[in-house]
Design a protein around this motif. Structure first.
Motif, PDB file in Angstrom:
ATOM      1  N   THR A  60      -1.027   6.393   4.390  1.00 27.61           N
ATOM      2  CA  THR A  60      -1.533   5.360   3.488  1.00 27.61           C
ATOM      3  C   THR A  60      -1.652   5.931   2.091  1.00 27.61           C
ATOM      4  N   GLY A  61      -1.350   5.112   1.118  1.00 31.62           N
ATOM      5  CA  GLY A  61      -1.534   5.543  -0.267  1.00 31.62           C
ATOM      6  C   GLY A  61      -0.542   4.863  -1.185  1.00 31.62           C
ATOM      7  N   ASP A 113      -2.374   0.800  -0.035  1.00 32.61           N
ATOM      8  CA  ASP A 113      -3.837   0.724   0.032  1.00 32.61           C
ATOM      9  C   ASP A 113      -4.249  -0.744  -0.029  1.00 32.61           C
ATOM     10  N   GLY A 151      -6.577   7.841   2.997  1.00 28.69           N
ATOM     11  CA  GLY A 151      -7.321   6.586   2.925  1.00 28.69           C
ATOM     12  C   GLY A 151      -8.552   6.508   3.802  1.00 28.69           C
ATOM     13  N   ASP A 188      -9.798   2.932  -0.221  1.00 32.03           N
ATOM     14  CA  ASP A 188      -9.640   3.452   1.134  1.00 32.03           C
ATOM     15  C   ASP A 188      -9.939   2.343   2.137  1.00 32.03           C
ATOM     16  N   GLU A 247       0.206   5.830  -4.002  1.00 34.56           N
ATOM     17  CA  GLU A 247       0.928   6.839  -4.779  1.00 34.56           C
ATOM     18  C   GLU A 247       2.087   7.447  -3.997  1.00 34.56           C
TER      19      GLU A 247
HETATM   20 MG    MG Z   1      -5.330   7.654  -0.573  1.00 37.68          MG
END
Ligand code: MG
Ligand code: AMP
Length: 423
Positions: free
Chosen positions: A201-202, A244, A268, A275, A204
């Protein structure tokens, strides 16, 4: 089949010692045993679903361990050479079928069944023989000093029929495949692989090879974790990178829970605004944070989505991998019916290190042969949980116990290799 009881991971006290966390897992999670029969030759690295009982006796009959002459020990003089007539030959797969007469010898080759009434074999190299022109051995002369039973292997000395040769939960190594074959097994009952859904997860994160927008990084955790999972014998479903976003993460978890044993995520898991994994798991099932007394590794999340176990690892690459190796990999072994203990062995420290009391620490270290033939562990020079290159340079992790405050060269430490070497 639910593996978790309702409140097993509830924990809101002080930091939980690592061993206690393992004990909780051992108590709360039952092995997931789904047997399937597969050809023995494909059994490498699989976990046995049941004990293996030999259908064979190995060796099936008394046989010779060397090339030589089979005799009855009592036919030999104890204090002088004995010359005996040679009445026939026995080779592997070609037994001597005639009657053995006492006071004679049979020429025998390695693996051949001992003629009845013989109990000892004298090695060819230690015998003197007389041969006819055709090369047949007529007599053999045996020097005194041989022991009764020498060079003969007893029926069943390796395996007896009906004996348990391998136990349930054992991970099959090449020599175990040999044992299965020797015990007469063309197929073997092993556990079906655990089905694991894996996600990162993310916002970025991007896939390697995808062009970079500012501030993005390549998702490395998912690729490393997938390889670790597959090396542990799991079948992995790749759920990719999840944004996210609560709805997106919830949808992915809900779908994966229906047909997996375990969902493994990284990142996350904090309680910041970005998160969402925590909320998603709580909405769909139950989630418990473990604040473990370990470094590296922030809170690790365990929980359940439907009947599926959920484990959320920290996003930081080094923390994700260290917690996988110290907690998740042992958990996988346990779920497959094996031991819930990471494999480890002793090494000598080749570094200085200071640490806080009350938590267990793992340092990434490389191994170097010491002068006495043992192994010295060298700590990676740069600290910092996010340094993936430290893991590349290392051979495994050195473990520093809770009560230790400082390490000096020569101290004995436990080492957990990255490669698996468990039975
Ligand atoms: Mg993250
Ligand atoms: P998080 O746990 O999501 O707060 O992430 C902690 C740190 O780990 C951040 O710097 C993230 O960018 C980084 N990170 C999270 N997931 C990954 C991943 N899959 N691969 C590489 N780095 C990650």
């Amino acid at each position: 089949m639910a593996q978790l009881s309702d409140d097993c991971f509830a924990f809101d006290g002080p930091l939980m010692p690592f061993d206690e966390a393992l004990e909780e897992l051992r108590k709360r999670l039952q092995p997931i045993i789904r047997p399937e029969n597969i050809p023995t030759q494909f059994g490498l690295d699989r976990f046995l679903a049941s004990n293996v009982i030999s259908t064979e006796t190995v060796p099936p009959a008394d046989n010779s361990a060397v090339d030589g002459f089979a005799i009855h020990f009592d036919d030999l003089y104890s204090d002088q050479p004995t010359t005996l007539p040679v009445i026939g030959r026995a080779a592997a797969g070609h037994p001597f079928t005639k009657e053995f007469t006492r006071g004679s010898a049979v020429q025998i080759f390695t693996g051949a069944i001992m003629p009845s009434n013989t109990d000892t074999v004298m090695m060819s190299e230690d015998c003197q023989t007389v041969e006819n022109k055709a090369g047949d051995v007529l007599t053999v002369t045996i020097a005194p000093g041989i022991k009764r039973g020498a060079n003969s292997r007893r029926a069943g000395e390796d395996i007896s029929s009906g004996q348990i040769v391998l136990r349930k939960g054992h991970r099959l190594r090449p020599q175990d495949i040999g044992m299965l074959a020797a015990a007469g097994y063309k197929t073997v009952a092993v556990n079906k692989p655990l089905k694991v859904a894996l996600l990162s997860t993310g916002d970025e994160l991007r896939e390697p090879g995808v062009s970079a927008s500012p501030g993005t990084i390549c998702d490395s955790n998912r690729h490393a974790l997938r390889s670790f999972l597959e090396a542990s014998g799991c079948v992995v479903t790749d759920l990719g990178i999840q944004k996210d976003d609560l709805g997106e993460i919830s949808g992915a978890l809900h779908k994966a829970a229906a047909n997996h044993d375990l969902i493994l995520s990284s990142g996350g898991m904090s309680i910041g605004k970005e998160d969402h994994v925590k909320s998603a798991v709580e909405d769909l099932g139950s989630l418990f944070f473990w604040r473990l007394a370990i470094k590296p590794g922030r809170p690790i999340a365990f929980g359940q989505v439907k009947d599926c176990i959920f484990v959320g690892l920290p996003g930081n690459p080094a923390a994700a991998i260290v917690t996988f190796l110290t907690l998740v990999r042992p958990l996988l072994y346990h779920l497959k019916g094996g031991q819930l203990n990471a494999f480890r062995f002793n090494v000598s420290a080749d570094f200085h290190h200071k640490k806080k009391p009350g938590r267990r620490e793992w340092l990434r270290a490389s191994l170097h042969q010491s002068e006495n033939g043992g192994f010295n562990a060298r700590k990676f020079s740069r600290e910092g949980a996010g340094i993936l290159s430290s893991l590349v340079e290392a051979d495994g992790l050195v473990e520093i116990a809770e009560d230790v405050l400082a390490i000096a060269p020569g101290d004995q430490l436990q080492f957990l290799p990255f490669s698996e070497a468990l039975k």
